[in-house]
Design a protein around this motif. Structure first.
Motif, short mmCIF file in Angstrom:
data_model
loop_
_atom_site.label_atom_id
_atom_site.label_comp_id
_atom_site.label_asym_id
_atom_site.label_seq_id
_atom_site.Cartn_x
_atom_site.Cartn_y
_atom_site.Cartn_z
N ARG A 113 0.93 -1.25 -0.04
CA ARG A 113 0.03 0.31 -0.11
C ARG A 113 0.90 1.07 0.10
O ARG A 113 0.62 2.40 -0.79
N ALA A 114 1.83 1.04 0.85
CA ALA A 114 2.91 2.11 0.88
C ALA A 114 3.55 2.45 -0.49
O ALA A 114 3.74 3.77 -1.06
N TYR A 115 3.90 1.32 -1.23
CA TYR A 115 4.57 1.74 -2.57
C TYR A 115 3.47 2.39 -3.46
O TYR A 115 3.90 2.97 -4.32
N ASN A 116 2.13 1.81 -3.61
CA ASN A 116 1.17 2.49 -4.58
C ASN A 116 1.03 3.91 -4.08
O ASN A 116 0.90 4.80 -5.14
N ALA A 199 7.79 0.04 6.10
CA ALA A 199 7.43 -1.20 6.80
C ALA A 199 7.98 -1.89 7.78
O ALA A 199 7.68 -2.20 8.76
N LYS A 200 9.42 -1.92 7.52
CA LYS A 200 10.16 -2.49 8.74
C LYS A 200 10.16 -1.76 9.95
O LYS A 200 10.12 -2.25 11.05
N LYS A 201 10.24 -0.23 9.83
CA LYS A 201 10.08 0.48 10.81
C LYS A 201 8.80 0.33 11.79
O LYS A 201 8.77 0.15 12.98
N VAL A 202 7.67 0.16 11.01
CA VAL A 202 6.37 -0.16 11.55
C VAL A 202 6.10 -1.59 12.31
O VAL A 202 5.89 -1.57 13.37
N TYR A 203 6.85 -2.50 11.50
CA TYR A 203 6.82 -3.73 12.38
C TYR A 203 7.64 -4.04 13.57
O TYR A 203 7.42 -4.80 14.30
N SER A 281 -0.04 3.60 9.01
CA SER A 281 1.13 4.05 9.56
C SER A 281 2.17 3.77 8.70
O SER A 281 3.32 4.81 8.60
N THR A 282 2.22 2.66 7.93
CA THR A 282 3.25 2.51 6.80
C THR A 282 3.43 3.64 5.62
O THR A 282 4.35 4.15 5.17
N ILE A 283 2.17 4.10 5.25
CA ILE A 283 2.03 4.94 4.31
C ILE A 283 2.43 6.37 4.65
O ILE A 283 3.22 6.96 4.04
N GLN A 284 2.07 6.45 5.96
CA GLN A 284 2.36 8.10 6.53
C GLN A 284 3.92 8.17 6.51
O GLN A 284 4.55 9.26 6.58
N GLY A 285 4.57 6.94 7.02
CA GLY A 285 5.88 6.90 7.33
C GLY A 285 6.73 6.82 6.21
O GLY A 285 7.83 7.79 6.26
N ALA A 286 6.23 6.23 5.00
CA ALA A 286 7.10 6.32 3.83
C ALA A 286 6.88 7.75 3.40
O ALA A 286 8.03 8.28 2.82
N GLU A 287 5.59 8.30 3.08
CA GLU A 287 5.57 9.72 2.67
C GLU A 287 6.34 10.82 3.36
O GLU A 287 7.18 11.54 2.93
N LYS A 288 6.33 10.63 4.72
CA LYS A 288 7.09 11.51 5.57
C LYS A 288 8.87 11.48 5.45
O LYS A 288 9.44 12.57 5.21
N MET A 289 9.27 9.96 5.39
CA MET A 289 10.65 10.07 5.23
C MET A 289 11.17 10.52 3.72
O MET A 289 12.07 10.99 3.56
N PHE A 290 10.14 10.23 2.68
CA PHE A 290 10.79 10.67 1.53
C PHE A 290 10.62 12.14 1.56
O PHE A 290 11.35 12.87 0.95
N ALA A 291 9.36 13.01 2.07
CA ALA A 291 9.77 14.40 2.30
C ALA A 291 10.77 14.89 2.94
O ALA A 291 11.34 16.10 2.48
N GLU A 292 11.24 14.37 4.02
CA GLU A 292 12.40 14.76 4.76
C GLU A 292 13.65 14.77 4.10
O GLU A 292 14.40 15.79 4.00
N ASP A 293 13.82 13.76 3.14
CA ASP A 293 15.00 13.48 2.12
C ASP A 293 14.80 14.74 1.01
O ASP A 293 15.84 15.30 0.77
N VAL A 294 13.73 14.87 0.53
CA VAL A 294 13.56 15.80 -0.56
C VAL A 294 14.05 17.24 0.12
O VAL A 294 14.59 18.02 -0.35
N MET A 295 13.19 17.66 1.16
CA MET A 295 13.53 18.84 1.77
C MET A 295 14.89 19.07 2.14
O MET A 295 15.52 20.21 1.95
N HIS A 296 15.65 18.14 2.81
CA HIS A 296 17.06 18.33 3.00
C HIS A 296 18.01 18.56 1.89
O HIS A 296 18.89 19.57 1.92
#
Length: 407
Positions: A113-116, A199-203, A281-296
């Motif tokens: 779901r996070a991938y999609n 997904a790994k962080k959530v699990y 949580s996985t979808i939100q986590g993936a999107e936030k980590m992606f946003a953090e890297d783009v911003m940085h």
């Protein structure tokens, strides 16, 4: 670095050889290319079997080419990071062997779901205020195709131009605007990496996450744990295990109706709630980590580096509505922060990191946060912030006009 360069060279060569050999041809295209061979009497007698094998062979060729492309994209992303001297955590999860689909499915439903979700985000297009519309009309039973610049009041316009008998059958907008990340293989590699990482962080925090198990689910999970299975596993959908099934039957957590195995409804309800929490949580986590890297990346890297070694090959450098996903970050107006940094970097004599740290400090982040995020000494953050202050102040209208002109 040498190994990565060798891999990129080898993968690029393989890709070109595969394209030359027609690995990207679809099944119908391959059929057209070899049609004469199927007229042979020996082959024609066993045609259904031959066609099935031919289709499988065509698919395997395309899958292999796709795997090469994703592998090549993954290596290029890592190569750029190493050239910039900053390797993000997501690099550990890139599908360097090209097997992104297997790895996502292995990581489970939340990763899928996070991938999609990431794929949708990476495929966003800039809004096209103009554009061209292809309109198919029915005129007295005949079809006619016309091109229009706008679809406003389309029905009325069509009747006014072509008469009362004209009706609109379909409207298609040609969108020429590029996607956030143009290259499909890059989008696949990036989405797969962040989905797996999230997904790994959530699990790893699954016990603390979401709604607590009800009593029935807790008893069910305790039995499954003995057999090395996840607490959310649906036994009714898995291969039969006699000892496990017997224990669940004995505890009243499993039953059979019309030869169909059924799990206690309370257990199913609890599993559904937990899975929903994992997915969100996985979808939100993936999107936030992606946003953090783009911003940085945009805030810390200077223009010359961004031009030579982009964050991801093919990512747009226009900070427009496609970057609205940055709103998930915990500071105000991230797009404005990036836009300001891109203007100031042409005027302020600082390194990319120093300028990034100074801008983030002026937007409310503590010196400690900036020092850690940009890997700078605290004193350097404060000094850079003080140097930047005059450029942000605009003490007079003339100074403001001058800075805008310089920008």
């Amino acid at each position: 670095m040498k190994e990565i360069e060798r891999n990129i060279s080898t993968l690029a060569r393989l890709k070109e050889e595969m394209l030359s050999a027609g690995f990207n041809a679809t099944y119908p295209e391959m059929m057209m290319a070899t049609k004469k061979e199927f007229l042979d009497e020996d082959i024609a007698s066993d045609l259904p079997k031959q066609l099935k094998e031919f289709r499988e062979f065509a698919n395997l060729k395309r899958y292999t080419l796709n795997r090469i492309r994703v592998s090549l994209a993954s290596h290029k992303i890592l190569y750029n990071m190493m050239q910039r001297g900053v390797v993000y955590e997501m690099a550990q999860h890139l599908p360097y062997n090209g097997q992104y689909l297997y790895e996502i499915i292995y990581a489970g439903e939340p990763a899928v779901r996070a991938y999609n979700s990431l794929q949708s985000l990476l495929s966003r297009r800039k809004e096209d205020s103009g554009g061209e519309y292809t309109v198919v009309l029915s005129l007295n039973g005949d079809k006619q195709t016309v091109k229009l610049q706008s679809n406003q009041n389309l029905g009325d316009r069509v009747k006014r131009i072509y008469g009362e008998g004209a009706t609109v059958l379909s409207v298609t907008k040609r969108n020429s605007e590029p996607q956030l990340v143009r290259n499909r293989s890059t989008r696949v590699a990036v989405a797969a990496a962040y989905a797996k990482m999230a997904a790994k962080k959530v699990y790893s925090n699954s016990e603390k996450l979401g709604p607590k198990m009800n009593d029935q689910h807790a008893r069910y999970a305790a039995v499954l744990a003995k057999y090395g299975l996840s607490s959310d596993a649906r036994i009714d959908l898995l291969e039969k295990r006699e000892a496990l099934d017997d224990e669940l039957y004995s505890k009243g957590l499993l039953s059979e109706e019309n030869e169909v195995t059924k799990i206690d409804p309370k257990v199913l309800e609890s599993i559904a709630k937990k899975r929903k929490a994992y997915n969100q949580s996985t979808i939100q986590g993936a999107e936030k980590m992606f946003a953090e890297d783009v911003m940085h990346y945009f805030v810390s890297e200077p223009k010359r580096v961004r031009s030579s070694y982009p964050l991801f090959p093919g990512i747009s450098t226009d900070i427009d509505e496609r970057y609205s996903f940055l709103q998930v970050l915990d500071f105000e107006k991230p797009q404005t922060i990036i836009a300001n940094k891109l203007k100031l970097e042409a005027m302020v004599p600082m390194s990319g990191k120093q300028l990034g740290a100074a801008i983030m400090h002026h937007h409310g982040k503590s010196p400690e946060w900036c020092a850690e995020k940009f890997n700078l000494p605290m004193s350097e953050v404060k000094e850079s912030s003080a140097k930047l202050a005059p450029y942000l102040k605009h003490s007079s209208t003339q100074a403001k006009k001058f800075l805008e002109a310089m920008g």
